[in-house]
Design an enzyme around this catalytic site. Structure first.
Site, short mmCIF file in Angstrom:
data_model
loop_
_atom_site.label_atom_id
_atom_site.label_comp_id
_atom_site.label_asym_id
_atom_site.label_seq_id
_atom_site.Cartn_x
_atom_site.Cartn_y
_atom_site.Cartn_z
N ARG A 70 1.00 -1.31 -0.05
CA ARG A 70 -0.16 0.06 0.09
C ARG A 70 0.87 1.49 0.02
O ARG A 70 0.34 2.34 -0.25
CB ARG A 70 -1.15 -0.11 0.92
CG ARG A 70 -1.52 1.14 1.71
CD ARG A 70 -2.81 0.88 2.72
NE ARG A 70 -2.45 0.33 3.87
CZ ARG A 70 -2.07 0.82 4.74
NH1 ARG A 70 -1.54 1.92 4.60
NH2 ARG A 70 -2.00 0.10 5.80
N TYR A 123 -17.49 19.02 -10.29
CA TYR A 123 -18.15 17.76 -10.46
C TYR A 123 -19.10 17.68 -9.20
O TYR A 123 -18.40 17.67 -8.26
CB TYR A 123 -16.92 17.01 -10.51
CG TYR A 123 -17.13 15.45 -10.60
CD1 TYR A 123 -17.88 14.73 -11.59
CD2 TYR A 123 -16.64 14.58 -9.51
CE1 TYR A 123 -17.83 13.48 -11.54
CE2 TYR A 123 -16.73 13.23 -9.51
CZ TYR A 123 -17.50 12.82 -10.38
OH TYR A 123 -17.65 11.11 -10.58
N ASP A 195 -9.37 20.34 -10.99
CA ASP A 195 -9.88 18.94 -11.24
C ASP A 195 -9.58 18.94 -13.09
O ASP A 195 -10.04 19.75 -13.53
CB ASP A 195 -11.37 18.90 -10.92
CG ASP A 195 -11.64 17.53 -11.61
OD1 ASP A 195 -11.33 16.65 -12.50
OD2 ASP A 195 -12.74 16.78 -11.04
N LYS A 220 -11.21 8.26 -16.82
CA LYS A 220 -11.84 8.54 -18.08
C LYS A 220 -10.92 8.49 -19.29
O LYS A 220 -10.76 7.42 -19.47
CB LYS A 220 -12.14 10.07 -17.99
CG LYS A 220 -12.92 10.49 -16.56
CD LYS A 220 -14.45 9.97 -16.76
CE LYS A 220 -15.07 9.65 -15.33
NZ LYS A 220 -15.31 10.95 -14.66
C1 LIG Z 1 -15.38 10.95 -13.18
C2 LIG Z 1 -14.85 11.98 -12.58
C3 LIG Z 1 -14.11 11.97 -11.23
C4 LIG Z 1 -14.29 10.91 -10.35
O1 LIG Z 1 -13.46 9.98 -10.87
P1 LIG Z 1 -14.08 8.37 -10.39
O2 LIG Z 1 -12.88 7.50 -10.94
O3 LIG Z 1 -15.36 8.14 -10.87
O4 LIG Z 1 -14.14 8.63 -8.95
C5 LIG Z 1 -13.81 13.36 -10.96
N1 LIG Z 1 -13.83 14.45 -11.72
C6 LIG Z 1 -14.29 14.72 -12.96
C7 LIG Z 1 -14.49 15.61 -13.75
C8 LIG Z 1 -14.77 13.46 -13.47
O5 LIG Z 1 -15.56 13.29 -14.54
#
Ligand SMILES: *Cc1c(COP(=O)(O)O)cnc(C)c1O
Length: 405
Positions: A70, A123, A195, A220
């Site tokens: 970890r 988000y 983000d 993503k």
């Molecule tokens: C999907 C997403 C997240 C979170 O990612 P996860 O892997 O689903 O927790 C954070 N910020 C944005 C802009 C996203 O589209």
């Protein structure tokens, strides 16, 4: 005590790309070191919890690289080193999910009694984290207009510790004036967190525009195949990197080796896929502009888009997402339109190879700039299908819509 003293921070075993290489070249090499693994092209998945020591002296040696699964392993070194290159950071910290990247970034900085400025187009789950957890920690979160620019100054208080940004914003993709905001934040000693999921580290480099902490959901575009949840946090600042590493350990958000392996695999085709996603989205957008049923369209390339000029100044392009608001219509017409789509199934997430459609309930989660649109809002993720098939699918869906509206 930010880090246990026996952990060294540098990803020492991983070769760095040459600085004069262009991004496509860097991303084919980042995080790989075949010489260290018998010539094997990709770093092997290191499945581990326990790591053994030859003797007590080795255990007590502060420079011993690996301690426990970890807390770092060869796969996390490979992944984090590659992602640091992508985000132009000095280092990066992997997290189980994108959401864990959000919470770890914020919790590495914030303390009880602080004030946090958060962009209104954030988000939505970030907003829930603020309401459910930060509030209980006595942290006040205030939302601001994504187009605020230099006026952010007027919202800063003595106890403001974080300015949280997301550009483009979620769902409606407003482009923020990041350099202006980060300059003001720096002058006041406030940490900026952005983000960067939309850009995947390719279209926009927050750390080169003064942002202190850039993170993204690798779920993503980096993953790119709708089969992992993973996040990563990057910074150019040595002290911040230690704080983030320490918070990630304290929170126990280490990702799995399999997910990091898949992210590295996705990284090799990231720029190629994104170019195609973006080009396909532009073709689909071109068609959507000819249809009055789409009462509003959200895409940074549109001249009327909020922040279009900043996007041209700061970004390398747009990704494969398109937001839209339908003309006012009875709920049945809206449902039957979306249900009629074959190539845009309803699903969360984006950045994968396949197209998707997701409803966006903007009214329920915008507060600083309340949403006043009356039509139903959706977000299309344009995948790698042929644009003509995607356009054909929208066209047949709109026939259903028009028959009922
Ligand atoms: C999907 C997403 C997240 C979170 O990612 P996860 O892997 O689903 O927790 C954070 N910020 C944005 C802009 C996203 O589209």
């Amino acid at each position: 005590m930010p880090c246990p003293p026996f952990i060294t921070e540098e990803n020492s075993k991983v070769k760095k790309s040459k600085s004069n290489w262009s991004e496509d070249t860097k991303l084919t090499h980042a995080g790989r070191d075949p010489d260290a693994y018998h010539g094997i092209v990709n770093p092997p998945i290191s499945r581990t919890s326990t790591i053994l020591y030859p003797d007590l002296a080795a255990y007590e040696n502060p420079s011993h690289r690996y301690r426990y699964g970890r807390m770092g392993n060869p796969m996390s070194d490979a992944f984090e080193s590659a992602m640091a290159e992508l985000e132009s950071g000095i280092g990066a910290v992997g997290t189980q999910t994108g959401m864990a990247a959000i919470t770890t970034s914020i919790l590495s900085i914030v303390k009880s009694g602080d004030h946090v400025l958060m962009v209104d187009t954030v988000y939505p789950p970030t907003r829930y984290f603020a309401a459910n957890i930060l509030k209980r920690m006595n942290v006040e979160v205030e939302y601001y207009d994504p187009m605020i620019g230099a006026d952010i100054q007027s919202l800063i208080r003595d106890n403001t510790s974080i300015i949280y940004l997301e550009s483009p914003g979620s769902a409606t993709f407003e482009i923020m004036d990041v350099p202006t905001i980060t300059k003001i934040a720096k002058d006041k000693g406030i940490t900026t967190i952005l983000d960067n999921t939309y850009s995947a580290g390719i279209l926009f480099k927050p750390l080169d525009h003064g942002v202190d902490i850039s993170f993204q959901s690798c779920t993503k575009y980096v993953g790119g195949h709708s089969d992992i949840n993973l996040g990563v946090i990057a910074t150019k600042d040595e002290a911040l990197l230690k704080l983030i590493r320490s918070a990630a350990w304290d929170l126990g958000v280490a990702p799995t080796a399999e997910d990091m392996y898949l992210a590295l695999r996705g990284l090799r085709t990231l720029t190629t896929r994104m170019k195609q996603n973006a080009a396909n989205a532009l073709e689909v957008l071109g068609y959507m502009q000819t249809r009055e049923e789409f009462a509003k369209l959200f895409h940074p390339s549109l001249e009327t888009h909020k922040g279009h000029d900043i996007w041209k100044r700061d970004f390398k392009g747009a990704n494969g997402l398109i937001g839209f608001m339908l003309q006012d219509a009875p709920s049945k017409a809206v449902h039957d339109f979306i249900n009629a789509l074959e190539l845009f199934p309803i699903g969360s997430s984006w950045g994968g190879f396949e197209s998707l459609c997701q409803p966006q309930d903007l009214k329920s989660y915008r507060t600083a700039v309340p949403w006043d649109g009356t039509g139903a809002c959706f977000r299309l993720q344009v995948g790698l299908e042929a644009p003509k098939d995607l356009i054909g699918d929208l066209e047949q869906g709109l026939k259903v819509f028009n028959a009922e509206k």
